[in-house]
Design a protein around this motif. Structure first.
Motif, PDB file in Angstrom:
ATOM      1  N   GLY A  79       0.781  -1.237   0.000  1.00  0.00           N
ATOM      2  CA  GLY A  79       0.000   0.000   0.000  1.00  0.00           C
ATOM      3  C   GLY A  79       0.807   1.277   0.000  1.00  0.00           C
ATOM      4  O   GLY A  79       0.289   2.324   0.417  1.00  0.00           O
ATOM      5  N   CYS A  80       2.039   1.254  -0.474  1.00  0.00           N
ATOM      6  CA  CYS A  80       2.861   2.470  -0.497  1.00  0.00           C
ATOM      7  C   CYS A  80       2.176   3.520  -1.370  1.00  0.00           C
ATOM      8  O   CYS A  80       1.907   3.276  -2.545  1.00  0.00           O
ATOM      9  N   ILE A  81       1.907   4.666  -0.806  1.00  0.00           N
ATOM     10  CA  ILE A  81       1.101   5.659  -1.495  1.00  0.00           C
ATOM     11  C   ILE A  81       1.802   6.211  -2.729  1.00  0.00           C
ATOM     12  O   ILE A  81       1.160   6.633  -3.690  1.00  0.00           O
ATOM     13  N   TYR A  82       3.118   6.177  -2.757  1.00  0.00           N
ATOM     14  CA  TYR A  82       3.885   6.763  -3.851  1.00  0.00           C
ATOM     15  C   TYR A  82       4.187   5.771  -4.971  1.00  0.00           C
ATOM     16  O   TYR A  82       4.860   6.113  -5.936  1.00  0.00           O
ATOM     17  N   CYS A  83       3.715   4.539  -4.876  1.00  0.00           N
ATOM     18  CA  CYS A  83       4.145   3.460  -5.775  1.00  0.00           C
ATOM     19  C   CYS A  83       3.882   3.791  -7.243  1.00  0.00           C
ATOM     20  O   CYS A  83       2.742   4.021  -7.653  1.00  0.00           O
ATOM     21  N   TYR A  84       4.941   3.759  -8.041  1.00  0.00           N
ATOM     22  CA  TYR A  84       4.813   4.078  -9.464  1.00  0.00           C
ATOM     23  C   TYR A  84       4.087   2.997 -10.248  1.00  0.00           C
ATOM     24  O   TYR A  84       3.733   3.196 -11.418  1.00  0.00           O
ATOM     25  N   ALA A  85       3.854   1.823  -9.638  1.00  0.00           N
ATOM     26  CA  ALA A  85       3.148   0.737 -10.332  1.00  0.00           C
ATOM     27  C   ALA A  85       1.635   0.888 -10.258  1.00  0.00           C
ATOM     28  O   ALA A  85       0.913   0.167 -10.959  1.00  0.00           O
ATOM     29  N   ARG A  86       1.135   1.767  -9.442  1.00  0.00           N
ATOM     30  CA  ARG A  86      -0.314   1.894  -9.266  1.00  0.00           C
ATOM     31  C   ARG A  86      -1.087   2.064 -10.581  1.00  0.00           C
ATOM     32  O   ARG A  86      -2.128   1.426 -10.784  1.00  0.00           O
ATOM     33  N   PRO A  87      -0.633   2.924 -11.502  1.00  0.00           N
ATOM     34  CA  PRO A  87      -1.418   3.124 -12.726  1.00  0.00           C
ATOM     35  C   PRO A  87      -1.627   1.859 -13.553  1.00  0.00           C
ATOM     36  O   PRO A  87      -2.544   1.813 -14.381  1.00  0.00           O
ATOM     37  N   SER A  88      -0.816   0.831 -13.363  1.00  0.00           N
ATOM     38  CA  SER A  88      -0.973  -0.390 -14.153  1.00  0.00           C
ATOM     39  C   SER A  88      -2.301  -1.083 -13.879  1.00  0.00           C
ATOM     40  O   SER A  88      -2.810  -1.823 -14.728  1.00  0.00           O
ATOM     41  N   GLU A 268      -2.369   8.673 -12.376  1.00  0.00           N
ATOM     42  CA  GLU A 268      -3.256   8.762 -11.202  1.00  0.00           C
ATOM     43  C   GLU A 268      -2.514   8.985  -9.886  1.00  0.00           C
ATOM     44  O   GLU A 268      -3.120   9.393  -8.890  1.00  0.00           O
ATOM     45  N   ILE A 269      -1.223   8.721  -9.860  1.00  0.00           N
ATOM     46  CA  ILE A 269      -0.496   8.812  -8.589  1.00  0.00           C
ATOM     47  C   ILE A 269      -0.519  10.229  -8.038  1.00  0.00           C
ATOM     48  O   ILE A 269      -0.564  10.426  -6.820  1.00  0.00           O
ATOM     49  N   LYS A 270      -0.486  11.223  -8.905  1.00  0.00           N
ATOM     50  CA  LYS A 270      -0.425  12.603  -8.406  1.00  0.00           C
ATOM     51  C   LYS A 270      -1.625  12.943  -7.545  1.00  0.00           C
ATOM     52  O   LYS A 270      -1.493  13.587  -6.493  1.00  0.00           O
ATOM     53  N   ASP A 271      -2.827  12.501  -7.947  1.00  0.00           N
ATOM     54  CA  ASP A 271      -4.019  12.789  -7.152  1.00  0.00           C
ATOM     55  C   ASP A 271      -4.063  11.948  -5.879  1.00  0.00           C
ATOM     56  O   ASP A 271      -4.450  12.439  -4.810  1.00  0.00           O
TER      57      ASP A 271
END
Length: 358
Positions: A79-88, A268-271
């Protein structure tokens, strides 16, 4: 004015907004409940098998440092909030927010696929990186053991690999990592973003504590595994003041090299990051975002390959100078661990089995 989203226990993202490819957008609705009311049960994690056709992924990105990787899982329970993989997760019609942390996919046939690919006649041995997208030792690995199965195959083939994690669970596999590390067939990086337990708990809610990660560095180093420290991401105004302390602690634990990456906020990570920052650190949210933009030419993010990992401008230059000085001071200037590709060999039983289907 809409009320601030309420954090969910054990999760990093505050919301679960629809992915960018969805034709219909969904938003959370405030129904009047507050933190003083009874809290509903924690969000549960679901696991779905993904029946992939291959397990080794290739890339041509010039700033990554490897051209082939393996990711046993999609989504990450840390659940790392900054994770660059989230948009996948948006590619699967899911939210990069809470869905990314709670709706996970695993590759049960990963070890079999890896053996098949390594045994192929046209295979050329190069370093494989494990965990370039999501963590190979996230909590579900305790029961799924996909990463463990992959390491067993890599060991049989003498296939060199590197691996990165922020979990102490990596020490479970020291019986494989140790011998392969001593033979220059394996290296590891442990990501330590902060030494502050409170910050780690809210920013990386289900990852190991900083102390447990340092313990992993020590146990890997003691076993003969070349190990490095990843201070990533550096978040100006939030954790950048810890840079020297993290590198010093890593060196004392046995690390011999280090790297850093400046916070990246694509798509989406920025929001998601802004929501988290406003809730978790409201007193410094505006300053942090101002400093982040100063490293990205006045924008939240610049994806240009020449600078996306480190950023540009005076703030980024200062981080770079401090990192170089600290790495020199604590003996972490060693180059990336070189692995031996000459020992690769297809086991006789793997080749014979492959020939049955040739």
């Amino acid at each position: 004015m809409s009320p601030a989203p309420q954090p969910k226990k054990g999760r990093g993202a505050r919301t679960n907004a629809s992915g960018r490819f969805e034709p219909v957008a969904h938003e959370d609705f405030d129904d009047g409940w507050t933190a003083d009311d009874e809290t509903p049960p924690p969000l549960r994690t679901t696991l779905t098998p993904e029946h992939a056709r291959k397990i080794i992924t290739t890339n041509t990105s010039p700033d990554i440092g490897f051209d082939r990787s393996i990711n046993p899982y999609k989504g990450c329970e840390h659940g790392c909030i900054y994770c660059y993989a989230r948009p996948s997760h948006a590619y699967m019609g899911l939210s990069p927010g809470l869905d990314f942390e709670s709706r996970l996919f695993f590759k049960p046939e990963g070890p079999r696929l890896l053996e098949q690919e390594l045994a192929a006649r046209k295979y050329v041995c190069k370093r494989i990186h494990i965990g370039g997208n999501t963590d190979p030792y996230q909590p579900v690995e305790k029961t799924q053991r996909i990463t463990r199965g992959l390491l067993e195959v890599l060991q049989r083939f003498n296939q060199p690999f590197s691996i990165i994690t922020k979990s102490n669970l990596i020490t479970r596999d020291v019986d494989i990592l140790g011998p392969m590390g001593r033979d220059r067939l394996a290296s590891a990086f442990v990501s330590i973003t902060t030494l502050d337990r409170d910050l780690a708990r809210t920013m990386e809610p289900r990852a190991a504590t900083p102390a447990r990660r340092l313990d992993a560095v020590k146990k890997l180093a003691d076993a003969g595994v070349p190990v490095g420290i990843g201070f990533a991401p550096v978040i100006p105004g939030l954790n950048d003041h810890e840079l020297e302390a993290v590198l010093e602690a890593g060196a004392k634990a046995g690390a011999t090299t280090a790297m850093y990456v400046t916070l990246r906020l694509p798509l989406e990570i920025k929001d998601l990051f802004r929501e988290w920052l406003a809730d978790a650190r409201p007193d410094r949210a505006a300053r942090v975002m101002s400093l982040v933009r100063q490293t990205r030419g006045g924008k939240d993010y610049d994806p240009d390959w020449s600078q996306r990992m480190k950023g540009t401008g005076p703030v980024a230059d200062l981080i770079s100078a401090r990192f170089k000085a600290a790495a020199k001071r604590y003996g972490l200037e060693a180059p990336r661990h070189e692995l031996d590709v000459t020992k690769f060999k297809v086991p006789a039983d793997a080749r014979a089995q492959l020939e049955l289907f040739g």
